[in-house]
Scaffold this active site. Structure first.
Site, PDB file in Angstrom:
ATOM      1  CD  GLU A 137      11.207   0.032  -4.019  1.00  0.00           C
ATOM      2  OE1 GLU A 137      12.067  -0.415  -4.765  1.00  0.00           O
ATOM      3  OE2 GLU A 137      11.377   1.061  -3.338  1.00  0.00           O
ATOM      4  CB  THR A 170      -4.419  -1.103   5.135  1.00  0.00           C
ATOM      5  OG1 THR A 170      -5.190  -0.875   6.304  1.00  0.00           O
ATOM      6  CG2 THR A 170      -4.631   0.030   4.163  1.00  0.00           C
ATOM      7  CE  LYS A 192       8.107   4.404   6.347  1.00  0.00           C
ATOM      8  NZ  LYS A 192       7.014   5.380   6.314  1.00  0.00           N
ATOM      9  N   GLY A 246      -6.257   5.541   6.290  1.00  0.00           N
ATOM     10  CA  GLY A 246      -5.396   4.343   6.214  1.00  0.00           C
ATOM     11  C   GLY A 246      -3.929   4.670   6.004  1.00  0.00           C
TER      12      GLY A 246
HETATM   13  N1  HSE Z   1       2.407   5.044   8.512  1.00  0.00           N
HETATM   14  C1  HSE Z   1       3.310   5.123   7.414  1.00  0.00           C
HETATM   15  C2  HSE Z   1       3.372   6.566   6.969  1.00  0.00           C
HETATM   16  C3  HSE Z   1       2.844   4.229   6.308  1.00  0.00           C
HETATM   17  O1  HSE Z   1       2.500   7.352   7.361  1.00  0.00           O
HETATM   18  O2  HSE Z   1       4.281   6.927   6.241  1.00  0.00           O
HETATM   19  C4  HSE Z   1       3.844   4.047   5.204  1.00  0.00           C
HETATM   20  O3  HSE Z   1       5.029   3.453   5.653  1.00  0.00           O
END
Ligand code: HSE
Length: 436
Positions: free
Chosen positions: A135, A19, A211, A193
């Site tokens: 980033e 993706t 994160k 996606g």
């Molecule tokens: N699967 C992640 C989300 C994608 O839904 O935030 C972006 O890091």
């Protein structure tokens, strides 16, 4: 006299054509002329590697070499920048390490990798005098990494509150606004996606934890191990709790929270009740938001699409252009190798928050006093109690909002209360956070 732009060509090798990878290619194709004219740089896709490249739509890729072999990128001396977009720890770690060791700059969107191996990789990049950009690993196209590392430098950070998983925010929004079931909302997020290839990582909070580990390091200068981040996902959130929260002027968000109190750092990810008046309450769908408290700047809110093909591609392309402009110069990110000393992690048991608790209890006299008696013994003060009507005849929901209480006390009290026969199911406890 008009200044002539010197055109620079940068050869890139892209590993991973899923993706995000195909989004990057689409972005670069669409913006080719714009980037050439505005920035004087041309990115040449020299090699595209994907383990199922022959099943992919590779029309319009010009002279790019198509391959299933990672070595075709890593061994090619002409490739200046390797872009790793396969995700996961292995072989991503080996790809990034080898690329840096062989003198290539690296761009990655891999949060799992940076959260777990960032310290070593930043050091390697520094040793090799190469750039390592990431980033899109947090916030997709929302420039939170650049904001912390370059936008607000010189400040120290006290708090980070983030909505950093688009899939979860999308699911909670769909459940709240459109009354969609959890599974339907998740399916929709997958179709669009937004979700990871393994969506469990989204809904169990781990993606947010990865994160948050990255953000905490950037903001506090301390690597917080992912295993030190208390993590709870959104699978237990019900329509009932969403509705009760709404009636209390609260909304449920999956928040990633990192706080620094002098030399103590606390980091956690869990569903959180926040006031509907707070700006974070209005962040809906796949939007991410970062609400930071910096010193002396104060509060800052950054928000935008945090998941999806073009949002993530935008983060990667920004990295490419930043890399092109920084070139070989030492860049602020190179300072990422040094860690602040003497920080310790506060364990979840020691964290103090307020709670929303829902008990499903028998509707008869004495129930409330039994429950509040136990809470009292654990020094848990009650701010409000409401009993709701419920379609189930077997029990009624009793909702309590507590005062600030130590997590450990609440856990022990609930374990006790759960054993009473008047309590018909496991109590639901959702933390509340005063974000102001
Ligand atoms: N699967 C992640 C989300 C994608 O839904 O935030 C972006 O890091």
């Amino acid at each position: 006299m008009e200044k002539t732009i010197i055109m620079r060509k940068i050869k890139i090798g892209l590993i991973g054509y899923g993706t995000v990878g195909s989004g990057v290619v689409k972005f670069l194709q669409k913006r080719h002329e714009y980037i050439r004219a505005k920035y004087g740089v041309e990115f040449v896709l020299r090699t595209l590697c994907d383990r199922s490249i022959h099943k992919k739509d590779t029309r319009g890729l010009g002279k790019a070499r198509l391959t299933t072999k990672i070595a075709d990128v890593l061994d090619d001396k002409n490739i200046e920048v390797a872009i790793e977009l396969i995700g996961g720890l292995h072989p991503a770690q080996e790809i990034v390490t080898t690329a840096l060791s062989r003198g290539k700059h690296v761009i990655t969107a891999n949060k799992l990798l940076i959260a777990n191996q960032g310290k070593e990789l930043f050091r390697l990049a520094k040793r090799q005098n190469r750039q390592l950009y990431f980033e899109a690993s947090v916030g997709a196209g929302v420039p939170i990494i650049k904001t912390i590392t370059e936008g607000i430098v010189g400040n120290t950070y006290n708090r980070i509150y983030g909505i950093i998983n688009g899939t979860c925010n999308f699911i909670l929004t769909e459940m709240t606004k459109n009354n969609l079931s959890f599974s339907k909302a998740l399916k929709l997020a997958q179709e669009k996606g937004f979700a990871e290839s393994n969506p469990t990582l989204d809904i169990n909070g781990m993606d947010s934890a990865h994160k948050l580990a990255i953000l905490a390091y950037l903001a506090f200068g301390k690597f917080v191990k992912v295993s030190d981040i208390y993590t709870e996902g959104i699978t237990q959130i019900s329509h009932d709790d969403i509705a009760y929260a709404e009636s209390l002027n609260l909304t449920i968000k999956l928040l990633a929270i990192a706080k620094r109190h002098e030399n103590v750092v606390e980091a956690r990810v869990h569903p959180t009740l926040i006031s509907k008046e707070h700006p974070l309450a209005s962040i809906s769908g796949i939007y991410n938001a970062f609400y930071l408290n910096a010193n002396p700047l104060g509060d800052i809110l950054l928000s935008g699409e945090g998941a999806g093909q073009m949002a993530a591609a935008s983060g990667v392309v920004s990295d490419l252009l930043n890399l092109a402009s920084h070139g070989e110069d030492t860049h602020l990110l190179c300072n990422l190798y040094s860690e602040a000393p003497n920080f310790r992690i506060r364990k979840i048991d020691q964290v103090k928050t307020r709670f929303y608790i829902r008990f499903m209890a028998t509707d008869k006299p004495g129930v409330l006093s039994t429950i509040t008696g136990v809470l009292g013994r654990y020094r848990i003060g009650i701010n409000s109690v409401t009993q709701r009507a419920h379609k189930a005849a077997w029990a009624v929901p009793v909702i309590m909002l507590t005062n600030y209480t130590m997590e450990k006390n609440l856990r022990l009290a609930l374990e006790k209360i759960q054993k009473f026969s008047i309590v018909k199911s496991k109590p639901v406890a959702i933390r509340m956070e005063n974000l102001w």
